[in-house]
Write a protein that holds these residues in place. Sequence first.
Motif, mmCIF file in Angstrom:
data_model
loop_
_atom_site.group_PDB
_atom_site.id
_atom_site.type_symbol
_atom_site.label_atom_id
_atom_site.label_comp_id
_atom_site.label_asym_id
_atom_site.label_seq_id
_atom_site.Cartn_x
_atom_site.Cartn_y
_atom_site.Cartn_z
ATOM 1 N N THR A 194 16.239 -121.600 -15.739
ATOM 2 C CA THR A 194 15.329 -119.568 -15.813
ATOM 3 C C THR A 194 15.544 -118.863 -14.804
ATOM 4 N N GLY A 195 15.198 -117.764 -15.313
ATOM 5 C CA GLY A 195 15.492 -117.374 -13.951
ATOM 6 C C GLY A 195 15.893 -116.699 -13.101
ATOM 7 N N SER A 196 17.237 -117.313 -13.256
ATOM 8 C CA SER A 196 18.719 -116.711 -12.226
ATOM 9 C C SER A 196 19.340 -115.687 -12.498
ATOM 10 N N GLY A 197 19.083 -115.212 -13.830
ATOM 11 C CA GLY A 197 20.026 -113.818 -14.193
ATOM 12 C C GLY A 197 20.903 -113.358 -14.902
ATOM 13 N N LYS A 198 20.628 -114.063 -16.444
ATOM 14 C CA LYS A 198 21.580 -113.948 -17.267
ATOM 15 C C LYS A 198 20.822 -113.104 -18.050
ATOM 16 N N SER A 199 20.409 -112.741 -18.162
ATOM 17 C CA SER A 199 19.816 -111.618 -18.844
ATOM 18 C C SER A 199 19.627 -110.408 -17.901
ATOM 19 N N THR A 200 19.076 -110.317 -16.922
ATOM 20 C CA THR A 200 19.889 -109.231 -16.313
ATOM 21 C C THR A 200 21.362 -109.179 -15.873
ATOM 22 N N LEU A 201 22.325 -110.049 -16.488
ATOM 23 C CA LEU A 201 23.851 -109.693 -15.925
ATOM 24 C C LEU A 201 24.107 -108.862 -17.396
ATOM 25 N N VAL A 202 23.678 -109.296 -19.064
ATOM 26 C CA VAL A 202 23.889 -108.880 -20.082
ATOM 27 C C VAL A 202 23.446 -107.522 -20.572
ATOM 28 N N ARG A 203 21.908 -107.111 -20.216
ATOM 29 C CA ARG A 203 21.353 -106.450 -20.115
ATOM 30 C C ARG A 203 22.155 -104.651 -19.462
ATOM 31 N N HIS A 204 23.121 -105.000 -18.782
ATOM 32 C CA HIS A 204 24.127 -104.108 -18.193
ATOM 33 C C HIS A 204 25.569 -104.033 -19.251
ATOM 34 N N ILE A 205 25.471 -104.752 -19.905
ATOM 35 C CA ILE A 205 26.760 -104.796 -20.584
ATOM 36 C C ILE A 205 26.433 -103.143 -21.877
ATOM 37 N N ASN A 206 25.256 -103.286 -22.191
ATOM 38 C CA ASN A 206 25.044 -101.921 -22.986
ATOM 39 C C ASN A 206 24.150 -101.078 -21.823
ATOM 40 N N ALA A 207 23.631 -101.070 -21.129
ATOM 41 C CA ALA A 207 23.795 -100.137 -20.258
ATOM 42 C C ALA A 207 21.908 -100.183 -20.263
ATOM 43 N N LEU A 208 21.485 -101.281 -20.714
ATOM 44 C CA LEU A 208 19.680 -101.007 -21.120
ATOM 45 C C LEU A 208 19.386 -100.512 -18.967
ATOM 46 N N LEU A 209 20.372 -101.553 -18.486
ATOM 47 C CA LEU A 209 20.326 -101.758 -16.991
ATOM 48 C C LEU A 209 21.641 -101.154 -16.180
ATOM 49 N N LYS A 210 21.613 -100.745 -15.194
ATOM 50 C CA LYS A 210 22.976 -100.042 -14.337
ATOM 51 C C LYS A 210 22.441 -101.150 -13.176
ATOM 52 N N PRO A 211 23.819 -101.301 -12.466
ATOM 53 C CA PRO A 211 23.968 -101.103 -11.469
ATOM 54 C C PRO A 211 24.045 -100.460 -10.399
ATOM 55 N N THR A 212 23.025 -101.799 -9.654
ATOM 56 C CA THR A 212 22.138 -100.931 -8.120
ATOM 57 C C THR A 212 24.319 -100.333 -7.110
ATOM 58 N N SER A 213 24.689 -101.477 -7.256
ATOM 59 C CA SER A 213 25.933 -101.126 -6.480
ATOM 60 C C SER A 213 27.175 -101.970 -7.529
ATOM 61 N N GLY A 214 28.264 -101.729 -6.811
ATOM 62 C CA GLY A 214 29.171 -101.996 -8.118
ATOM 63 C C GLY A 214 29.629 -101.360 -9.479
ATOM 64 N N ILE A 215 30.294 -101.838 -10.588
ATOM 65 C CA ILE A 215 30.412 -100.684 -12.279
ATOM 66 C C ILE A 215 30.911 -101.995 -13.076
ATOM 67 N N VAL A 216 30.419 -101.667 -13.822
ATOM 68 C CA VAL A 216 30.898 -102.288 -15.314
ATOM 69 C C VAL A 216 31.485 -101.451 -16.262
ATOM 70 N N LYS A 217 32.898 -102.207 -16.346
ATOM 71 C CA LYS A 217 33.765 -101.685 -17.269
ATOM 72 C C LYS A 217 33.836 -101.996 -18.483
ATOM 73 N N ILE A 218 33.059 -100.944 -19.652
ATOM 74 C CA ILE A 218 33.143 -101.898 -20.857
ATOM 75 C C ILE A 218 34.690 -100.685 -21.870
ATOM 76 N N GLY A 219 35.213 -101.299 -22.179
ATOM 77 C CA GLY A 219 36.353 -100.906 -23.074
ATOM 78 C C GLY A 219 37.099 -99.998 -21.440
ATOM 79 N N SER A 220 36.921 -98.513 -22.405
ATOM 80 C CA SER A 220 37.093 -97.540 -21.205
ATOM 81 C C SER A 220 35.845 -96.895 -20.824
ATOM 82 N N ARG A 221 35.104 -97.305 -20.673
ATOM 83 C CA ARG A 221 33.019 -96.651 -20.380
ATOM 84 C C ARG A 221 33.055 -97.149 -19.070
ATOM 85 N N VAL A 222 32.351 -97.090 -17.938
ATOM 86 C CA VAL A 222 31.804 -97.120 -17.063
ATOM 87 C C VAL A 222 30.897 -96.918 -16.886
ATOM 88 N N ILE A 223 30.035 -97.727 -16.297
ATOM 89 C CA ILE A 223 28.611 -97.495 -15.945
ATOM 90 C C ILE A 223 28.671 -97.835 -14.036
#
Length: 284
Positions: free
Chosen positions: A42-71
């Motif tokens: 609990t509190g390890s960052g799991k939910s933070t991780l997956v909320r980046h997949i549909n851009a509910l959260l965005k990276p402070t640094s780095g990028i997330v690629k979802i198919g051809s989309r870059v966040i």
Amino acid sequence: MEITFEHVTHSYNADGPTASLGLDDVSLTIKDGLFTAIVGQTGSGKSTLVRHINALLKPTSGIVKIGSRVIDSETSNKNLKSLRKQVGMVFQFPESQLFEETVEKDIMFGPINFGATEDQAKESAQKMIQMVGLDESYLSKSPFDLSGGQMRRVAIAGVLASDPETIILDEPTAGLDPVGRQEIMDMFKGLQKNGKTIVLITHNMDDVANYADDVAVIHSGKLIANGLPKDIFNNNDLLKNDLLTLPKSAEFAKKLSQKGFSFSKLPITIDELGTEIKQQLNGD
């Protein structure tokens, strides 16, 4: 649709005195069409991780690629509707998100929001209510007159109705009885076999052992292990540091090891355990 995290860091309140890291330099690939489990304390960052997949959260640094989309940190909140249609999220206790006066309207909400006609949304509602194990008579009922388990199924039907390519599950079976949990998990495994990508956050290691193709272990915002379930559950470093618990079958196998049984790798499912015991008893 492959999902790739490249050196993703997410800081909450990045510019304030209470800044804290939710993710710390995470690089991970979630492969298209697989059932991937995200585990950790609990509190390890799991939910933070997956909320980046549909851009509910965005990276402070780095990028997330979802198919051809870059966040990235500069991604605008505009024009995210197509991404959020592709990525459906079932939150923990999703029944708390129900709000319409009938089950049918609740399930129709997503498709209509993403551009479906009313007839298309009705057809989807009829199909999805059956997929989650309820008959069409429930469509005319108020969701608030249903049992907790039935409300959970309606909420899941609402996510599935938009036909997302990737489905994120945040503890989707929390609070369900064992039969209900298995039915829901079997349904998601069936969706994966039909081409969906499933991403599961869970504390239930039996679900990981029985359903996942790939496992990512998160600790203090860092990715500390990634691989096949059998390899992850036989990682002594994770186990001895209490970063992971074992499925029941593996726990039982450890006890059998003290009674003279020998396992090159701990079996992680009941079927694997039964096969190992039978072979050893028969002297194979």
